[in-house]
Design a protein around this motif. Structure first.
Motif, PDB file in Angstrom:
ATOM      1  N   ASN A 193      52.249  20.821   8.772  1.00 58.42           N
ATOM      2  CA  ASN A 193      52.273  20.509  10.363  1.00 58.42           C
ATOM      3  C   ASN A 193      51.403  21.418  10.917  1.00 58.42           C
ATOM      4  OD1 ASN A 193      54.313  18.553   9.763  1.00 58.42           O
ATOM      5  ND2 ASN A 193      56.018  19.474  10.526  1.00 58.42           N
ATOM      6  N   GLU A 194      51.783  22.877  11.124  1.00 57.37           N
ATOM      7  CA  GLU A 194      50.790  23.750  11.557  1.00 57.37           C
ATOM      8  C   GLU A 194      50.557  24.828  10.431  1.00 57.37           C
ATOM      9  OE1 GLU A 194      52.461  24.931  15.206  1.00 57.37           O
ATOM     10  OE2 GLU A 194      52.302  22.979  15.903  1.00 57.37           O
ATOM     11  N   GLU A 195      51.431  25.195   9.582  1.00 57.27           N
ATOM     12  CA  GLU A 195      50.783  25.847   8.467  1.00 57.27           C
ATOM     13  C   GLU A 195      50.671  24.959   7.376  1.00 57.27           C
ATOM     14  OE1 GLU A 195      53.687  28.720   5.977  1.00 57.27           O
ATOM     15  OE2 GLU A 195      54.291  28.865   8.056  1.00 57.27           O
ATOM     16  N   LEU A 196      49.260  25.217   6.967  1.00 57.40           N
ATOM     17  CA  LEU A 196      48.679  24.212   6.056  1.00 57.40           C
ATOM     18  C   LEU A 196      48.600  24.602   4.617  1.00 57.40           C
ATOM     19  CD1 LEU A 196      45.861  22.886   8.434  1.00 57.40           C
ATOM     20  CD2 LEU A 196      48.409  22.075   8.319  1.00 57.40           C
ATOM     21  N   LEU A 197      48.800  23.877   3.808  1.00 56.16           N
ATOM     22  CA  LEU A 197      48.705  24.097   2.057  1.00 56.16           C
ATOM     23  C   LEU A 197      47.808  22.954   1.875  1.00 56.16           C
ATOM     24  CD1 LEU A 197      50.388  25.572   0.031  1.00 56.16           C
ATOM     25  CD2 LEU A 197      51.461  23.385  -0.573  1.00 56.16           C
ATOM     26  N   THR A 198      46.573  23.538   1.074  1.00 56.77           N
ATOM     27  CA  THR A 198      45.445  22.549   0.424  1.00 56.77           C
ATOM     28  C   THR A 198      45.626  22.600  -1.041  1.00 56.77           C
ATOM     29  OG1 THR A 198      43.950  24.354   0.632  1.00 56.77           O
ATOM     30  CG2 THR A 198      43.989  22.982   2.391  1.00 56.77           C
ATOM     31  N   SER A 199      45.337  21.621  -1.478  1.00 55.13           N
ATOM     32  CA  SER A 199      45.265  21.172  -2.987  1.00 55.13           C
ATOM     33  C   SER A 199      43.979  21.696  -3.583  1.00 55.13           C
ATOM     34  CB  SER A 199      45.478  19.832  -3.236  1.00 55.13           C
ATOM     35  OG  SER A 199      44.161  19.286  -2.915  1.00 55.13           O
ATOM     36  N   VAL A 200      43.939  21.496  -4.956  1.00 56.70           N
ATOM     37  CA  VAL A 200      42.542  21.562  -5.520  1.00 56.70           C
ATOM     38  C   VAL A 200      41.751  20.606  -4.928  1.00 56.70           C
ATOM     39  CG1 VAL A 200      43.597  22.760  -7.601  1.00 56.70           C
ATOM     40  CG2 VAL A 200      43.165  20.042  -7.576  1.00 56.70           C
ATOM     41  N   VAL A 201      40.430  20.673  -5.138  1.00 57.64           N
ATOM     42  CA  VAL A 201      39.426  19.660  -4.945  1.00 57.64           C
ATOM     43  C   VAL A 201      39.058  18.640  -6.016  1.00 57.64           C
ATOM     44  CG1 VAL A 201      36.989  19.451  -4.207  1.00 57.64           C
ATOM     45  CG2 VAL A 201      38.270  21.347  -3.288  1.00 57.64           C
ATOM     46  N   LEU A 215      38.522   9.610 -11.409  1.00 54.93           N
ATOM     47  CA  LEU A 215      38.568  10.881 -10.737  1.00 54.93           C
ATOM     48  C   LEU A 215      38.612  12.143 -11.551  1.00 54.93           C
ATOM     49  CD1 LEU A 215      41.903   9.369  -8.844  1.00 54.93           C
ATOM     50  CD2 LEU A 215      39.594   9.139  -8.172  1.00 54.93           C
ATOM     51  N   GLN A 216      37.762  12.842 -10.914  1.00 57.06           N
ATOM     52  CA  GLN A 216      37.584  14.309 -11.665  1.00 57.06           C
ATOM     53  C   GLN A 216      38.612  15.178 -11.079  1.00 57.06           C
ATOM     54  OE1 GLN A 216      35.443  15.215 -14.499  1.00 57.06           O
ATOM     55  NE2 GLN A 216      36.788  16.913 -14.310  1.00 57.06           N
ATOM     56  N   ILE A 217      39.641  15.885 -11.641  1.00 54.38           N
ATOM     57  CA  ILE A 217      40.460  16.756 -10.819  1.00 54.38           C
ATOM     58  C   ILE A 217      40.815  18.082 -12.077  1.00 54.38           C
ATOM     59  CG2 ILE A 217      42.691  17.317 -10.052  1.00 54.38           C
ATOM     60  CD1 ILE A 217      42.856  13.997  -9.230  1.00 54.38           C
ATOM     61  N   PRO A 218      40.572  19.049 -11.695  1.00 58.82           N
ATOM     62  CA  PRO A 218      39.998  19.570 -10.247  1.00 58.82           C
ATOM     63  C   PRO A 218      38.184  19.201 -10.482  1.00 58.82           C
ATOM     64  CG  PRO A 218      40.293  21.412 -11.582  1.00 58.82           C
ATOM     65  CD  PRO A 218      40.952  20.509 -12.448  1.00 58.82           C
ATOM     66  N   ALA A 219      37.575  18.974  -9.399  1.00 56.80           N
ATOM     67  CA  ALA A 219      36.092  18.565  -9.251  1.00 56.80           C
ATOM     68  C   ALA A 219      35.244  19.846 -10.044  1.00 56.80           C
ATOM     69  CB  ALA A 219      35.559  18.625  -7.936  1.00 56.80           C
ATOM     70  N   LYS A 220      34.333  19.649 -10.799  1.00 53.59           N
ATOM     71  CA  LYS A 220      33.517  20.600 -11.290  1.00 53.59           C
ATOM     72  C   LYS A 220      32.442  21.077  -9.994  1.00 53.59           C
ATOM     73  CE  LYS A 220      34.300  19.415 -15.947  1.00 53.59           C
ATOM     74  NZ  LYS A 220      34.050  18.214 -16.911  1.00 53.59           N
ATOM     75  N   LEU A 255      45.989  15.111  -6.680  1.00 54.67           N
ATOM     76  CA  LEU A 255      45.556  16.384  -6.339  1.00 54.67           C
ATOM     77  C   LEU A 255      46.547  17.487  -6.215  1.00 54.67           C
ATOM     78  CD1 LEU A 255      42.822  15.636  -3.604  1.00 54.67           C
ATOM     79  CD2 LEU A 255      42.593  16.629  -5.738  1.00 54.67           C
ATOM     80  N   PHE A 256      47.708  17.140  -5.592  1.00 55.41           N
ATOM     81  CA  PHE A 256      48.931  18.230  -5.531  1.00 55.41           C
ATOM     82  C   PHE A 256      49.462  18.184  -6.993  1.00 55.41           C
ATOM     83  CE2 PHE A 256      48.316  17.868  -1.012  1.00 55.41           C
ATOM     84  CZ  PHE A 256      48.322  19.373  -0.794  1.00 55.41           C
ATOM     85  N   GLN A 257      49.590  17.391  -7.876  1.00 55.76           N
ATOM     86  CA  GLN A 257      50.142  17.447  -9.099  1.00 55.76           C
ATOM     87  C   GLN A 257      49.395  18.603  -9.963  1.00 55.76           C
ATOM     88  OE1 GLN A 257      52.419  14.746 -10.746  1.00 55.76           O
ATOM     89  NE2 GLN A 257      52.716  16.736 -12.135  1.00 55.76           N
ATOM     90  N   ALA A 258      48.027  18.559  -9.603  1.00 58.86           N
ATOM     91  CA  ALA A 258      47.067  19.429 -10.343  1.00 58.86           C
ATOM     92  C   ALA A 258      47.435  21.070  -9.689  1.00 58.86           C
ATOM     93  CB  ALA A 258      45.617  19.259 -10.220  1.00 58.86           C
ATOM     94  N   SER A 259      48.166  20.948  -8.476  1.00 55.29           N
ATOM     95  CA  SER A 259      48.179  22.065  -7.801  1.00 55.29           C
ATOM     96  C   SER A 259      49.598  22.703  -7.916  1.00 55.29           C
ATOM     97  CB  SER A 259      47.911  22.064  -6.127  1.00 55.29           C
ATOM     98  OG  SER A 259      46.480  21.281  -6.076  1.00 55.29           O
ATOM     99  N   GLY A 260      50.411  21.831  -8.743  1.00 56.99           N
ATOM    100  CA  GLY A 260      51.600  22.396  -8.901  1.00 56.99           C
ATOM    101  C   GLY A 260      52.720  21.784  -8.236  1.00 56.99           C
ATOM    102  N   ILE A 261      52.412  20.613  -7.455  1.00 56.50           N
ATOM    103  CA  ILE A 261      53.520  20.166  -6.854  1.00 56.50           C
ATOM    104  C   ILE A 261      53.617  18.697  -7.313  1.00 56.50           C
ATOM    105  CG2 ILE A 261      54.208  19.281  -4.310  1.00 56.50           C
ATOM    106  CD1 ILE A 261      52.710  21.742  -3.172  1.00 56.50           C
TER     107      ILE A 261
END
Ligand SMILES: Nc1ncnc2c1ncn2[C@@H]1O[C@H](COP(=O)(O)OP(=O)(O)O)[C@@H](O)[C@H]1O
Ligand SMILES: [Mg+2]
Length: 372
Positions: free
Chosen positions: A240-248, A271-276, A335-341
């Protein structure tokens, strides 16, 4: 709230993305922990009629079981969706405040992620997943979104906004302006669609006329953009206001551009995750994505899309999607899967964010008299 969170899922919709929505709804229903949630299906038929099904128990085997139909429970209702309760067309969510704790609207495009459903849920005073009315509306209108990005100082490709009426009144002048300010190739888009519907790339005047006429079938507001030869990079934002970002991540489309076919039929898209990509580009994306998210006052989730012109190392905002594709194989969850969620944890977090935002809103007083 009882022991289980009663999660209403609105899916389907009067939208070209109806089928996608069904798939997403099924994935969500099958992913959540049935000890934690009671699932209530709220199906919006293609014609806009709303149908509420009985709580879903057990795993769904196919999307057809979610195509609830009024008065035909034996044929169309899945055993686990039980009895079907038709809900009044005009006020579909007002009666269900007693039966659900929070809503997950899984409807894309106009009438879905454009703030209309969000407005209905606000009026019904129900917590819901994702962006509110304003962010949803602005996020789905490419013209307004570009204005907001411009105001926030975010880099974008050159663009022109044209009304359908302007186009119909004076094609010559509009064409001249596009050729002078943008040149070819350019992209023509209805402002308010999504999923590449009605979008075309025009390489010359004849194609431009065709592209404009096509886009004008979908919306009265049109956007024309300069073409940029770029890699397409996307990032997930959660919060919401505190933001979490994933890998690109990167979308590598085999076709000329990432169109509807490529998006939903998987036609040669990778889909290339994470992007190079170099670290400085990733850092810039994280910062710009948060800025864009805040500029729109988004909440819950958004996928923020960029164009990266590698040759000139120039990053441009493309768009913020407040209701991004959300099947387990869509970019955002991956993207979030790759970021551990994981997918189910993502849903848990989104529900929590929805409840938090609603609770925060309850703090607002609505009339000065309440101060006394
Ligand atoms: N200005 C542009 N330059 C190059 N490619 C573009 C441009 N605008 C759009 N595209 C291509 O078209 C696709 C769809 O455009 P986009 O604006 O993202 O629409 P949608 O909201 O339907 O996703 C993009 O993913 C990209 O492949
Ligand atoms: Mg896009």
């Amino acid at each position: 709230m009882g022991e289980k969170i009663r999660l209403g899922i609105i899916y389907g919709g009067k939208s070209s993305e109806h089928e996608v929505s069904l798939r997403t709804a099924m994935a969500i229903m099958n992913a959540v922990d049935s000890d934690k949630y009671e699932l209530i299906p709220l199906y919006v038929q293609l014609d806009g009629n709303w149908i509420k099904g009985q709580p879903i128990t057990g795993k769904l085997k196919g999307i057809d079981t979610l195509r609830l139909t009024e008065g035909n429970t034996s044929k169309c209702a899945p055993a686990h969706a039980g009895e079907i309760v038709p809900v009044q067309k005009a006020s579909p969510v007002f009666g269900i405040g007693e039966e659900v704790d929070v809503i997950f609207p899984v409807v894309h495009g106009p009438n879905g992620e454009d703030g209309t459903i969000q407005g209905l849920l606000e009026l019904a005073n129900l917590p819901y997943v994702g962006a509110g009315v304003m962010a949803s509306a602005v996020g789905l209108d490419k013209w307004m979104m570009k204005n907001v990005f411009a105001q926030a100082g975010l880099p974008q490709v050159k663009y022109i906004g044209v009304l359908r009426s302007q186009w119909e009144r004076n094609q010559e002048e509009v064409v001249r302006r596009i050729e002078q300010e943008l040149g070819y190739p350019c992209f023509v888009k209805p402002a308010n669609m999504g999923s590449s519907v009605g979008i075309s790339k025009a390489k010359n005047r004849a194609e431009l006329l065709e592209a404009m006429n096509l886009a004008a079938k979908f919306d009265r507001r049109l956007i024309i953009e300069q073409f940029v030869k770029a890699r397409e990079l996307e990032i997930g934002v959660l919060g919401n206001e505190e933001l979490l970002t994933s890998v690109v991540g990167e979308v590598i489309a085999a076709k000329e551009f990432y169109d509807y076919e490529a998006k939903y039929k998987g036609a040669g898209t990778e889909l290339q995750i994470p992007a190079k990509i170099p670290q400085h580009v990733e850092q810039q994306i994280v910062e710009m994505a948060k800025q864009a998210y805040r500029a729109l006052d988004a909440s819950g989730l958004s996928r923020v899309d960029f164009f990266w012109d590698e040759e000139n190392d120039q990053l441009y905002m493309n768009e913020v999607n407040t209701m991004p594709g959300f099947t387990p194989y869509s970019m955002y969850p991956m993207l979030f899967q790759a970021s551990g969620i994981s997918y189910s944890e993502l849903i848990d977090r989104l529900v929590k964010l929805a409840l938090d935002r609603h609770a925060d809103k309850q703090r607002n007083i609505v009339a000065a008299e309440e101060l006394e």
